[in-house]
Design a protein around this motif. Structure first.
Motif, PDB file in Angstrom:
ATOM      1  N   LEU A  20     -19.639   1.564  -0.585  1.00 11.16           N
ATOM      2  CA  LEU A  20     -18.567   0.519  -1.153  1.00 11.16           C
ATOM      3  C   LEU A  20     -17.691   1.195  -2.026  1.00 11.16           C
ATOM      4  O   LEU A  20     -16.391   1.247  -1.811  1.00 11.16           O
ATOM      5  N   VAL A  21     -18.181   2.072  -2.797  1.00 11.39           N
ATOM      6  CA  VAL A  21     -17.359   2.799  -3.637  1.00 11.39           C
ATOM      7  C   VAL A  21     -16.429   3.796  -2.921  1.00 11.39           C
ATOM      8  O   VAL A  21     -15.197   4.051  -3.077  1.00 11.39           O
ATOM      9  N   ASP A  22     -16.911   4.385  -1.878  1.00 13.58           N
ATOM     10  CA  ASP A  22     -16.429   5.241  -1.173  1.00 13.58           C
ATOM     11  C   ASP A  22     -15.377   4.602  -0.366  1.00 13.58           C
ATOM     12  O   ASP A  22     -14.016   5.188  -0.199  1.00 13.58           O
ATOM     13  N   GLN A  23     -15.355   3.430   0.135  1.00  7.07           N
ATOM     14  CA  GLN A  23     -14.436   2.673   0.838  1.00  7.07           C
ATOM     15  C   GLN A  23     -13.489   2.190  -0.283  1.00  7.07           C
ATOM     16  O   GLN A  23     -12.197   2.267   0.243  1.00  7.07           O
ATOM     17  N   LEU A  24     -13.340   1.690  -1.296  1.00  7.81           N
ATOM     18  CA  LEU A  24     -12.859   1.402  -2.339  1.00  7.81           C
ATOM     19  C   LEU A  24     -11.857   2.523  -2.704  1.00  7.81           C
ATOM     20  O   LEU A  24     -10.484   2.380  -3.014  1.00  7.81           O
ATOM     21  N   ALA A  25     -12.529   3.776  -3.177  1.00 13.28           N
ATOM     22  CA  ALA A  25     -11.675   4.875  -3.366  1.00 13.28           C
ATOM     23  C   ALA A  25     -10.608   5.297  -2.141  1.00 13.28           C
ATOM     24  O   ALA A  25      -9.405   5.514  -2.634  1.00 13.28           O
ATOM     25  N   GLY A  26     -11.293   5.146  -1.067  1.00 10.45           N
ATOM     26  CA  GLY A  26     -10.221   5.340   0.076  1.00 10.45           C
ATOM     27  C   GLY A  26      -9.102   4.397   0.211  1.00 10.45           C
ATOM     28  O   GLY A  26      -8.044   4.919   0.412  1.00 10.45           O
ATOM     29  N   TYR A  27      -9.377   3.107  -0.193  1.00  6.85           N
ATOM     30  CA  TYR A  27      -8.380   2.221  -0.192  1.00  6.85           C
ATOM     31  C   TYR A  27      -7.518   2.572  -1.336  1.00  6.85           C
ATOM     32  O   TYR A  27      -5.911   2.486  -0.943  1.00  6.85           O
ATOM     33  N   LEU A  28      -8.015   2.631  -2.376  1.00  4.84           N
ATOM     34  CA  LEU A  28      -7.000   3.028  -3.844  1.00  4.84           C
ATOM     35  C   LEU A  28      -6.089   3.967  -3.277  1.00  4.84           C
ATOM     36  O   LEU A  28      -5.097   4.162  -3.626  1.00  4.84           O
ATOM     37  N   GLN A  29      -6.575   5.182  -2.757  1.00  5.60           N
ATOM     38  CA  GLN A  29      -5.806   6.544  -2.448  1.00  5.60           C
ATOM     39  C   GLN A  29      -4.771   6.076  -1.476  1.00  5.60           C
ATOM     40  O   GLN A  29      -3.430   6.554  -1.507  1.00  5.60           O
ATOM     41  N   SER A  30      -5.154   5.269  -0.422  1.00  3.86           N
ATOM     42  CA  SER A  30      -3.976   5.008   0.624  1.00  3.86           C
ATOM     43  C   SER A  30      -3.241   4.099   0.109  1.00  3.86           C
ATOM     44  O   SER A  30      -1.855   4.195   0.367  1.00  3.86           O
ATOM     45  N   ALA A  31      -3.583   3.357  -0.864  1.00  2.67           N
ATOM     46  CA  ALA A  31      -2.377   2.167  -1.389  1.00  2.67           C
ATOM     47  C   ALA A  31      -1.466   3.117  -2.212  1.00  2.67           C
ATOM     48  O   ALA A  31      -0.289   2.754  -2.203  1.00  2.67           O
ATOM     49  N   GLN A  32      -1.938   3.885  -3.212  1.00  3.30           N
ATOM     50  CA  GLN A  32      -1.403   4.437  -3.959  1.00  3.30           C
ATOM     51  C   GLN A  32      -0.332   5.578  -3.551  1.00  3.30           C
ATOM     52  O   GLN A  32       0.777   5.932  -3.870  1.00  3.30           O
ATOM     53  N   ASP A  33      -0.619   6.417  -2.325  1.00 13.08           N
ATOM     54  CA  ASP A  33       0.231   7.285  -1.755  1.00 13.08           C
ATOM     55  C   ASP A  33       1.155   6.613  -0.385  1.00 13.08           C
ATOM     56  O   ASP A  33       1.609   7.340   0.114  1.00 13.08           O
ATOM     57  N   GLN A  34       0.784   5.488  -0.355  1.00 17.43           N
ATOM     58  CA  GLN A  34       1.478   4.443   0.514  1.00 17.43           C
ATOM     59  C   GLN A  34       1.352   5.016   2.058  1.00 17.43           C
ATOM     60  O   GLN A  34       1.933   4.625   2.895  1.00 17.43           O
ATOM     61  N   THR A  35       0.175   5.682   2.310  1.00 15.13           N
ATOM     62  CA  THR A  35      -0.089   5.717   3.737  1.00 15.13           C
ATOM     63  C   THR A  35      -0.678   4.649   4.115  1.00 15.13           C
ATOM     64  O   THR A  35      -0.669   3.989   5.551  1.00 15.13           O
ATOM     65  N   LEU A  36      -0.974   3.435   3.371  1.00 11.78           N
ATOM     66  CA  LEU A  36      -1.291   2.065   3.698  1.00 11.78           C
ATOM     67  C   LEU A  36      -0.029   1.712   3.699  1.00 11.78           C
ATOM     68  O   LEU A  36       0.554   1.362   2.505  1.00 11.78           O
ATOM     69  N   SER A  37       0.735   1.463   4.703  1.00 14.18           N
ATOM     70  CA  SER A  37       2.185   0.936   4.806  1.00 14.18           C
ATOM     71  C   SER A  37       2.475  -0.488   4.607  1.00 14.18           C
ATOM     72  O   SER A  37       3.342  -1.123   3.900  1.00 14.18           O
ATOM     73  N   THR A  38       1.226  -1.350   4.805  1.00 16.13           N
ATOM     74  CA  THR A  38       1.553  -2.822   4.522  1.00 16.13           C
ATOM     75  C   THR A  38       0.864  -3.182   3.219  1.00 16.13           C
ATOM     76  O   THR A  38      -0.221  -3.068   2.947  1.00 16.13           O
ATOM     77  N   VAL A  39       1.832  -3.828   2.677  1.00 14.35           N
ATOM     78  CA  VAL A  39       1.401  -4.612   1.140  1.00 14.35           C
ATOM     79  C   VAL A  39       0.427  -5.974   1.389  1.00 14.35           C
ATOM     80  O   VAL A  39      -0.376  -5.972   0.778  1.00 14.35           O
ATOM     81  N   ILE A  40       0.844  -6.521   2.278  1.00 18.40           N
ATOM     82  CA  ILE A  40       0.378  -7.864   2.599  1.00 18.40           C
ATOM     83  C   ILE A  40       0.031  -8.070   4.236  1.00 18.40           C
ATOM     84  O   ILE A  40       1.184  -8.113   4.819  1.00 18.40           O
ATOM     85  N   PRO A  41      -0.917  -7.980   4.623  1.00 21.63           N
ATOM     86  CA  PRO A  41      -1.131  -8.106   6.141  1.00 21.63           C
ATOM     87  C   PRO A  41      -1.219  -9.650   6.572  1.00 21.63           C
ATOM     88  O   PRO A  41      -2.217 -10.294   6.841  1.00 21.63           O
ATOM     89  N   TYR A  42      -0.125 -10.085   6.389  1.00 18.98           N
ATOM     90  CA  TYR A  42       0.037 -11.690   6.517  1.00 18.98           C
ATOM     91  C   TYR A  42      -0.082 -12.360   7.602  1.00 18.98           C
ATOM     92  O   TYR A  42       0.189 -11.748   8.874  1.00 18.98           O
ATOM     93  N   GLN A  43      -0.938 -13.236   7.903  1.00 13.07           N
ATOM     94  CA  GLN A  43      -1.313 -14.313   8.979  1.00 13.07           C
ATOM     95  C   GLN A  43      -1.392 -15.445   8.561  1.00 13.07           C
ATOM     96  O   GLN A  43      -1.463 -15.803   7.246  1.00 13.07           O
ATOM     97  N   SER A  44      -0.997 -16.397   9.356  1.00 10.27           N
ATOM     98  CA  SER A  44      -0.940 -17.802   9.047  1.00 10.27           C
ATOM     99  C   SER A  44      -2.438 -18.405   8.746  1.00 10.27           C
ATOM    100  O   SER A  44      -3.405 -17.755   8.853  1.00 10.27           O
ATOM    101  N   PRO A  45      -2.562 -19.496   7.683  1.00  7.62           N
ATOM    102  CA  PRO A  45      -3.949 -19.908   7.462  1.00  7.62           C
ATOM    103  C   PRO A  45      -4.730 -20.143   8.552  1.00  7.62           C
ATOM    104  O   PRO A  45      -6.041 -19.931   8.491  1.00  7.62           O
ATOM    105  N   ASP A  46      -4.175 -20.727   9.630  1.00  5.86           N
ATOM    106  CA  ASP A  46      -5.145 -20.932  10.682  1.00  5.86           C
ATOM    107  C   ASP A  46      -5.437 -19.887  11.537  1.00  5.86           C
ATOM    108  O   ASP A  46      -6.525 -19.743  11.978  1.00  5.86           O
ATOM    109  N   GLU A  47      -4.652 -18.809  11.661  1.00  8.22           N
ATOM    110  CA  GLU A  47      -4.822 -17.706  12.280  1.00  8.22           C
ATOM    111  C   GLU A  47      -6.192 -16.988  11.625  1.00  8.22           C
ATOM    112  O   GLU A  47      -7.229 -16.465  12.176  1.00  8.22           O
ATOM    113  N   ASN A  48      -6.056 -16.642  10.267  1.00  7.67           N
ATOM    114  CA  ASN A  48      -7.124 -16.454   9.573  1.00  7.67           C
ATOM    115  C   ASN A  48      -8.413 -16.989   9.577  1.00  7.67           C
ATOM    116  O   ASN A  48      -9.520 -16.377   9.548  1.00  7.67           O
TER     117      ASN A  48
END
Length: 471
Positions: A20-48
């Motif tokens: 889990l820490v490896d996953q979260l560290a990868g997420y943190l890095q991708s968020a900070q360098d913006q290789t994670l391009s989506t801030v909010i992966p929005y879907q409607s309440p019913d879709e989610n």
């Protein structure tokens, strides 16, 4: 029994936690360098709902895959282009403290169940009390689960002091509080929970900067008395949620002292400036309050929820709840700081003080001031960029890290309102930025709360460019 044994296995935990820490560290890095391009992966309440309903129907499966889906389908507060609600991107060290406290799971109502968290809660509360300007020898503080609960607890304490018979005998008179019309909705909710009703919530108009018009307090107070109401408290906002405007505390304190009223400062968001020499002037006079609320989980980078409620007089903290609980403590009347259940709603309270202390132990107070000053400076930059753009307009120059603005290439109010609402919807759907909106004097404004210190001026310029590209 084999299932339970495996579920509690230390080796399984070691492997799962490392993964889990490896996953979260990868997420943190991708968020900070913006290789994670989506801030909010929005879907409607019913879709989610349908997605997770199908996932649940599959039964047990790969834990890493589940964690990965939770990460990828959540709103990414650590992304520099998250500028939405007033929730901090928590410091990683505080998140680690959350893992620690989550596994230990010690409650705090009684000392024996909070051997560590009760002393740490006292230490961080004393620190905040000192920064507010209270006498550390006579003040007292506690932590509770969010600003809503903290504000309710403060107003209950105010009522206990000014109408002490209500707890046992019930209310025999029409009690009331006075608040700015821009006060957070939770103050209104707290008053209604307390049985004050609509008539017991006296809302004071605001000026063109959305601050309480303190010169009207006397008139509204006298009218309340004429209407048979007994006002017992005034709530000052530091700052308001919609605009980030700070009420001017000294005249409110003068009014309360003159009329024998309780002054409560709702500093859930903006009270954090007490840690910054550069911005603490925004809460001048806060040391004259009877009670103050500050959220650690907003500008102080702690995972939600962690809210401080600090009383200028220690004894007031113990006036709120008077109940016998022989299975918890022998003497209800004693003011023992180490049994936190005497002062809060919660019995099995989270070890939130561990997360706060971890930050202070690792980085000291300096990091709190740096974060506050960074967020404020970014808001000042963004306000300047908006003010200098001919097709945008500011609602007001910001006092905090909250900026209200709108795209306004024309003067037709209805058309501009519709256009800005559509801009907000498109931003949400496309997900490259996350901002919210508010309505001020009938006008729809886009609203950013700059919560991430790793946001840059380039990100703020890009937001304006993004909006222009939508119209």
């Amino acid at each position: 029994m084999e299932l339970l044994t495996n579920a509690y296995s230390a080796e399984n935990f070691r492997r799962q936690a490392h993964d889990l820490v490896d996953q979260l560290a990868g997420y943190l890095q991708s968020a900070q360098d913006q290789t994670l391009s989506t801030v909010i992966p929005y879907q409607s309440p019913d879709e989610n709902y349908r997605y997770w309903q199908a996932d649940f129907a599959e039964g047990s499966g790969d834990l890493n895959a589940f964690f990965n889906e939770v990460i990828s389908r959540s709103t990414h507060l650590h992304h520099p282009r998250y500028m939405g609600h007033q929730v901090a991107p928590p410091l990683p060290v505080a998140a680690l403290a959350g893992l620690l406290s989550g596994l230990l799971n010690n409650g705090m109502a009684v000392y024996e169940m909070g051997l560590v968290s009760n002393p740490l809660e006292r230490i961080v509360s004393e620190l905040l009390a000192q920064r507010i300007g209270f006498d550390p020898q006579t003040s007292s503080g506690l932590l509770t689960s969010g600003g809503t609960l903290a504000n309710l607890t403060a107003l209950l304490a105010a009522r206990a002091v000014h109408a002490p018979t209500v707890w046992q005998a019930g209310s025999s008179e029409k009690l009331a509080i006075m608040v700015s019309e821009e006060a957070h909705y939770c103050v209104d909710r707290a008053a209604r929970i307390m049985g004050l009703g609509t008539g017991g919530i006296i809302k004071i108009p605001v000026n063109d900067r959305f601050q309480m018009r303190t010169e009207l307090l006397g008139d509204y107070f006298r009218q309340a008395q004429a209407d048979g109401l007994r006002v017992f408290a005034v709530v000052a906002s530091a700052c308001s949620t919609s605009t980030g405007a700070y009420d001017t505390i000294p005249p409110i304190a003068d009014f309360c002292e003159k009329n024998g009223l309780w002054l409560h400062v709702d500093g859930a968001h903006g009270g954090a400036v007490v840690f910054s020499e550069q911005y603490r002037h925004l809460v001048t006079g806060i040391n004259r309050a009877d009670s103050v609320v500050v959220d650690w989980h907003k500008m102080l980078m702690v995972p939600a929820l962690a809210t401080a409620l600090v009383f200028r007089r220690n004894k007031d903290a113990f006036q709120t709840f008077h109940q016998q609980a022989q299975y918890l403590w022998a003497d209800q009347q004693s003011t023992d700081w180490f049994n936190s259940g005497k002062r809060t709603f919660e019995c099995t309270k989270l070890m939130m003080s561990v997360k706060i202390y971890a930050i202070l132990k690792t980085y000291g107070e300096k990091i709190l001031a740096e974060n506050i000053e960074r967020l404020h400076s970014l808001a000042q930059y963004f306000a300047g960029a908006v003010a200098s753009a001919p097709d945008f307009t500011l609602a007001l120059w910001p006092e905090s890290n909250i900026v209200c603005f709108r795209y306004q290439p024309e003067n037709d109010m209805a058309a501009v309102n519709e256009r800005n609402s559509l801009i907000r919807q498109r931003l949400l759907a496309e997900g490259r930025f996350y901002i919210v909106q508010t309505t001020l004097n009938g006008a729809v404004y886009l609203r950013v709360s700059i919560m991430n210190p790793l946001t840059t001026t380039h990100d703020l310029d890009a937001l304006l460019t993004e909006i222009r590209g939508m119209v």
